[in-house]
Design a protein around this motif. Structure first.
Motif, PDB file in Angstrom:
ATOM      1  N   GLY A   1       0.801  -1.221   0.000  1.00 26.59           N
ATOM      2  CA  GLY A   1       0.000   0.000   0.000  1.00 26.59           C
ATOM      3  C   GLY A   1       0.831   1.266   0.000  1.00 26.59           C
ATOM      4  O   GLY A   1       0.287   2.368  -0.004  1.00 26.59           O
ATOM      5  N   GLN A   2       2.147   1.119  -0.020  1.00 28.62           N
ATOM      6  CA  GLN A   2       3.036   2.280  -0.016  1.00 28.62           C
ATOM      7  C   GLN A   2       3.063   2.931  -1.399  1.00 28.62           C
ATOM      8  O   GLN A   2       2.921   2.253  -2.419  1.00 28.62           O
ATOM      9  N   PRO A   3       3.278   4.258  -1.455  1.00 23.16           N
ATOM     10  CA  PRO A   3       3.374   4.937  -2.746  1.00 23.16           C
ATOM     11  C   PRO A   3       4.565   4.420  -3.549  1.00 23.16           C
ATOM     12  O   PRO A   3       5.572   4.005  -2.971  1.00 23.16           O
ATOM     13  N   VAL A   4       4.433   4.463  -4.869  1.00 16.45           N
ATOM     14  CA  VAL A   4       5.530   4.096  -5.763  1.00 16.45           C
ATOM     15  C   VAL A   4       5.980   5.380  -6.471  1.00 16.45           C
ATOM     16  O   VAL A   4       5.369   5.800  -7.446  1.00 16.45           O
ATOM     17  N   PRO A   5       7.040   6.019  -5.947  1.00 15.86           N
ATOM     18  CA  PRO A   5       7.502   7.266  -6.560  1.00 15.86           C
ATOM     19  C   PRO A   5       8.138   7.011  -7.922  1.00 15.86           C
ATOM     20  O   PRO A   5       8.656   5.923  -8.187  1.00 15.86           O
ATOM     21  N   ASN A   6       8.064   8.022  -8.782  1.00 14.98           N
ATOM     22  CA  ASN A   6       8.698   8.011 -10.101  1.00 14.98           C
ATOM     23  C   ASN A   6       8.167   6.961 -11.055  1.00 14.98           C
ATOM     24  O   ASN A   6       8.820   6.637 -12.044  1.00 14.98           O
ATOM     25  N   ALA A   7       6.990   6.413 -10.785  1.00 19.37           N
ATOM     26  CA  ALA A   7       6.363   5.505 -11.748  1.00 19.37           C
ATOM     27  C   ALA A   7       5.939   6.329 -12.961  1.00 19.37           C
ATOM     28  O   ALA A   7       5.607   7.506 -12.841  1.00 19.37           O
ATOM     29  N   THR A   8       5.964   5.720 -14.125  1.00 20.49           N
ATOM     30  CA  THR A   8       5.531   6.384 -15.350  1.00 20.49           C
ATOM     31  C   THR A   8       4.128   5.912 -15.688  1.00 20.49           C
ATOM     32  O   THR A   8       3.865   4.717 -15.729  1.00 20.49           O
ATOM     33  N   VAL A   9       3.232   6.867 -15.909  1.00 21.45           N
ATOM     34  CA  VAL A   9       1.844   6.570 -16.254  1.00 21.45           C
ATOM     35  C   VAL A   9       1.611   7.125 -17.654  1.00 21.45           C
ATOM     36  O   VAL A   9       1.808   8.323 -17.885  1.00 21.45           O
ATOM     37  N   ILE A  10       1.224   6.247 -18.608  1.00 21.69           N
ATOM     38  CA  ILE A  10       1.029   6.699 -19.981  1.00 21.69           C
ATOM     39  C   ILE A  10      -0.338   6.268 -20.501  1.00 21.69           C
ATOM     40  O   ILE A  10      -0.909   5.281 -20.059  1.00 21.69           O
ATOM     41  N   LEU A  11      -0.844   7.056 -21.439  1.00 23.21           N
ATOM     42  CA  LEU A  11      -2.076   6.702 -22.142  1.00 23.21           C
ATOM     43  C   LEU A  11      -1.651   6.095 -23.467  1.00 23.21           C
ATOM     44  O   LEU A  11      -1.100   6.783 -24.324  1.00 23.21           O
ATOM     45  N   ALA A  12      -1.882   4.805 -23.625  1.00 19.66           N
ATOM     46  CA  ALA A  12      -1.471   4.102 -24.833  1.00 19.66           C
ATOM     47  C   ALA A  12      -2.135   4.725 -26.052  1.00 19.66           C
ATOM     48  O   ALA A  12      -3.330   4.964 -26.061  1.00 19.66           O
ATOM     49  N   GLY A  13      -1.343   5.029 -27.055  1.00 23.04           N
ATOM     50  CA  GLY A  13      -1.852   5.577 -28.303  1.00 23.04           C
ATOM     51  C   GLY A  13      -2.112   7.068 -28.292  1.00 23.04           C
ATOM     52  O   GLY A  13      -2.411   7.635 -29.329  1.00 23.04           O
ATOM     53  N   ALA A  14      -2.003   7.714 -27.165  1.00 27.40           N
ATOM     54  CA  ALA A  14      -2.315   9.140 -27.091  1.00 27.40           C
ATOM     55  C   ALA A  14      -1.069  10.013 -27.001  1.00 27.40           C
ATOM     56  O   ALA A  14      -1.157  11.223 -27.071  1.00 27.40           O
ATOM     57  N   LYS A  15       0.091   9.408 -26.797  1.00 25.77           N
ATOM     58  CA  LYS A  15       1.347  10.145 -26.630  1.00 25.77           C
ATOM     59  C   LYS A  15       1.257  11.147 -25.482  1.00 25.77           C
ATOM     60  O   LYS A  15       1.783  12.238 -25.550  1.00 25.77           O
ATOM     61  N   LEU A  16       0.537  10.766 -24.442  1.00 29.12           N
ATOM     62  CA  LEU A  16       0.410  11.584 -23.241  1.00 29.12           C
ATOM     63  C   LEU A  16       0.801  10.740 -22.045  1.00 29.12           C
ATOM     64  O   LEU A  16       0.597   9.526 -22.029  1.00 29.12           O
ATOM     65  N   GLY A  17       1.347  11.386 -21.014  1.00 32.19           N
ATOM     66  CA  GLY A  17       1.703  10.657 -19.812  1.00 32.19           C
ATOM     67  C   GLY A  17       2.255  11.579 -18.751  1.00 32.19           C
ATOM     68  O   GLY A  17       2.330  12.792 -18.931  1.00 32.19           O
ATOM     69  N   ALA A  18       2.637  10.988 -17.625  1.00 32.10           N
ATOM     70  CA  ALA A  18       3.187  11.750 -16.507  1.00 32.10           C
ATOM     71  C   ALA A  18       4.024  10.818 -15.642  1.00 32.10           C
ATOM     72  O   ALA A  18       3.866   9.599 -15.695  1.00 32.10           O
ATOM     73  N   ASN A  19       4.898  11.418 -14.852  1.00 28.22           N
ATOM     74  CA  ASN A  19       5.658  10.672 -13.845  1.00 28.22           C
ATOM     75  C   ASN A  19       5.050  10.947 -12.479  1.00 28.22           C
ATOM     76  O   ASN A  19       4.708  12.086 -12.162  1.00 28.22           O
ATOM     77  N   ALA A  20       4.939   9.899 -11.680  1.00 28.23           N
ATOM     78  CA  ALA A  20       4.419  10.061 -10.322  1.00 28.23           C
ATOM     79  C   ALA A  20       5.437  10.815  -9.468  1.00 28.23           C
ATOM     80  O   ALA A  20       6.648  10.657  -9.651  1.00 28.23           O
ATOM     81  N   ASP A  21       4.935  11.614  -8.523  1.00 28.50           N
ATOM     82  CA  ASP A  21       5.824  12.332  -7.610  1.00 28.50           C
ATOM     83  C   ASP A  21       6.286  11.405  -6.484  1.00 28.50           C
ATOM     84  O   ASP A  21       6.033  10.201  -6.528  1.00 28.50           O
ATOM     85  N   GLU A  22       6.918  11.972  -5.468  1.00 28.49           N
ATOM     86  CA  GLU A  22       7.466  11.165  -4.367  1.00 28.49           C
ATOM     87  C   GLU A  22       6.373  10.476  -3.550  1.00 28.49           C
ATOM     88  O   GLU A  22       6.638   9.515  -2.830  1.00 28.49           O
TER      89      GLU A  22
END
Length: 92
Positions: free
Chosen positions: A38-59
């Motif tokens: 249940g702990q946060p996962v910092p710096n994970a990459t979240v992307i929308l497949a096919g949309a060329k959009l995404g973000a990195n998770a914070d700390e």
């Protein structure tokens, strides 16, 4: 040992005033957490497949993807040391 990532996703749709179709976009925001602890996962990459959009998770594992055109997307989460997770049919 690989640990799966649990993705808590809050889907928020921000629409412009009724009658205005051009420029309508939304956002996806949430937190990436370890499925076992249940702990946060910092710096994970979240992307929308096919949309060329995404973000990195914070700390704290939080992320926000802005200016997403309305539609249905596959949201993929990646982080070194974890198995990737894909959430299908996320609507914006």
């Amino acid at each position: 040992m690989r640990i799966t990532v649990a993705l808590t996703t809050l889907l928020l749709v921000l629409l412009t005033p009724a009658g205005s179709v051009a420029g309508t976009t939304g956002k996806i925001a949430g937190a990436v957490t370890d499925a076992r602890t249940g702990q946060p996962v910092p710096n994970a990459t979240v992307i929308l497949a096919g949309a060329k959009l995404g973000a990195n998770a914070d700390e704290r594992g939080r992320y926000t993807i802005l200016n997403i055109p309305p539609g249905t997307y596959s949201v993929k989460v990646l982080r070194v040391g974890y198995a990737s997770v894909t959430i299908e049919n996320a609507r914006v």
